[in-house]
Design a protein around this motif. Structure first.
Motif, PDB file in Angstrom:
ATOM      1  N   ALA A 119      -5.216  -2.601   3.932  1.00 33.20           N
ATOM      2  CA  ALA A 119      -4.000  -2.810   4.727  1.00 33.20           C
ATOM      3  C   ALA A 119      -2.884  -3.406   3.871  1.00 33.20           C
ATOM      4  O   ALA A 119      -1.718  -3.006   3.975  1.00 33.20           O
ATOM      5  N   LYS A 120      -3.244  -4.330   3.006  1.00 33.97           N
ATOM      6  CA  LYS A 120      -2.253  -4.953   2.125  1.00 33.97           C
ATOM      7  C   LYS A 120      -1.674  -3.932   1.159  1.00 33.97           C
ATOM      8  O   LYS A 120      -0.461  -3.889   0.916  1.00 33.97           O
ATOM      9  N   ALA A 121      -2.547  -3.072   0.618  1.00 37.28           N
ATOM     10  CA  ALA A 121      -2.085  -2.042  -0.314  1.00 37.28           C
ATOM     11  C   ALA A 121      -1.173  -1.034   0.396  1.00 37.28           C
ATOM     12  O   ALA A 121      -0.147  -0.602  -0.143  1.00 37.28           O
ATOM     13  N   ALA A 122      -1.539  -0.670   1.646  1.00 37.35           N
ATOM     14  CA  ALA A 122      -0.711   0.271   2.404  1.00 37.35           C
ATOM     15  C   ALA A 122       0.664  -0.321   2.705  1.00 37.35           C
ATOM     16  O   ALA A 122       1.686   0.366   2.615  1.00 37.35           O
ATOM     17  N   ALA A 123       0.689  -1.612   3.061  1.00 36.17           N
ATOM     18  CA  ALA A 123       1.973  -2.273   3.331  1.00 36.17           C
ATOM     19  C   ALA A 123       2.839  -2.309   2.070  1.00 36.17           C
ATOM     20  O   ALA A 123       4.058  -2.132   2.133  1.00 36.17           O
ATOM     21  N   LYS A 124       2.210  -2.518   0.940  1.00 34.68           N
ATOM     22  CA  LYS A 124       2.952  -2.552  -0.323  1.00 34.68           C
ATOM     23  C   LYS A 124       3.546  -1.186  -0.638  1.00 34.68           C
ATOM     24  O   LYS A 124       4.693  -1.078  -1.089  1.00 34.68           O
ATOM     25  N   VAL A 125       2.767  -0.132  -0.369  1.00 28.94           N
ATOM     26  CA  VAL A 125       3.256   1.222  -0.604  1.00 28.94           C
ATOM     27  C   VAL A 125       4.435   1.533   0.307  1.00 28.94           C
ATOM     28  O   VAL A 125       5.435   2.118  -0.114  1.00 28.94           O
ATOM     29  N   ARG A 126       4.322   1.122   1.588  1.00 28.71           N
ATOM     30  CA  ARG A 126       5.425   1.367   2.523  1.00 28.71           C
ATOM     31  C   ARG A 126       6.686   0.621   2.097  1.00 28.71           C
ATOM     32  O   ARG A 126       7.793   1.155   2.191  1.00 28.71           O
TER      33      ARG A 126
END
Length: 256
Positions: A119-126
């Motif tokens: 989830a943290k990685a996805a938020a960073k990508v967004r």
């Protein structure tokens, strides 16, 4: 309740117990058989002694109290051993269950940590995608498209001034500005009053709302032109002054 504690019910023996009991019984019978023979007896049997007498002695010895005691002892020993084996198996099963539960909990903790990391990685990508979109020429053009374009006339000057006034918290309406502009300069941004007391004192009233230079300087709105004849700068400075002295340009209905 064990089988031995139920009245009228005989203890069931497994194959190993039966063999052990049989062996001990045979030994007990043999020992008792020797005890039945007199000490001074001749070890060599006489020729006329019947061969069938030995089974009678064995049968008699097997039913003695000594043989029964030996059998009971063997049964008790096997029962104790069986209980110990069951207890060991139970302890082993509990230990295996505890290890399994611990492994399951560790797996859950690992799964939660992995989900959080994803989830943290996805938020960073967004966040990176949003930042990249804001810096693209297309985003810049959309921002420019949202910037209002004002006409270079009285209507455009008033609307632009109103937007600045709202941003700065200066009260006033289109009607109040338009009404005072038409009375003071009839909409001419270059109008100058050369005959009133201000002009006689060397500070003539100028612009759409006929503001003198000292007042313009004192109430100039940041972000607008420093030229007193600039329509938007003149309107916002006059409105700022009127708000300070009268509460709003809408409250001005005569010379101010």
């Amino acid at each position: 309740m064990s089988a031995s504690s139920i009245p009228g019910r005989r203890r069931r023996l497994n194959k190993t117990q039966k063999l052990s009991v049989a062996g001990i019984s045979a030994m007990a019978v043999a020992a008792l058989s020797f005890s039945l023979v007199p000490a001074n007896a001749d070890p060599k049997p006489e020729a006329e002694t019947p061969v069938s007498a030995a089974p009678v002695v064995l049968a008699s010895a097997a039913g003695t109290p000594q043989a029964k005691a030996v059998q009971a002892s063997i049964i008790e020993q096997h029962s104790t051993a069986e209980k110990l084996v069951k207890a060991a198996d139970l302890a082993k099963a509990k230990k295996a269950a505890a290890a399994k539960a611990k492994a399951a909990e560790a797996a859950k903790v690992k799964a939660r940590a992995e989900a959080k990391a994803k989830a943290k990685a996805a938020a960073k990508v967004r966040a990176k995608a949003v930042a990249a979109e804001r810096t693209t020429p297309q985003a810049a053009s959309r921002s420019e498209a949202r910037t209002p374009v004002y006409a270079n006339n009285l209507d455009g000057w008033i609307n632009q001034a109103l937007d600045i006034m709202r941003a700065k918290g200066i009260p006033g309406s289109y009607d109040g500005l338009h009404r005072n502009i038409m009375r003071e300069s009839t909409g001419n941004p270059n109008a100058v009053n050369g005959w009133d007391v201000n002009a006689q004192n060397g500070t003539p009233s100028c612009g759409l709302l006929q503001v003198i230079q000292p007042t313009f300087n004192a109430y100039h709105v940041a972000g607008t032109s420093s030229n007193i004849y600039d329509p938007v700068a003149n309107i916002t400075a006059a409105a700022n002054y009127a708000a300070d002295k009268y509460g709003s340009i809408d409250n001005v209905n005569s010379a101010y």
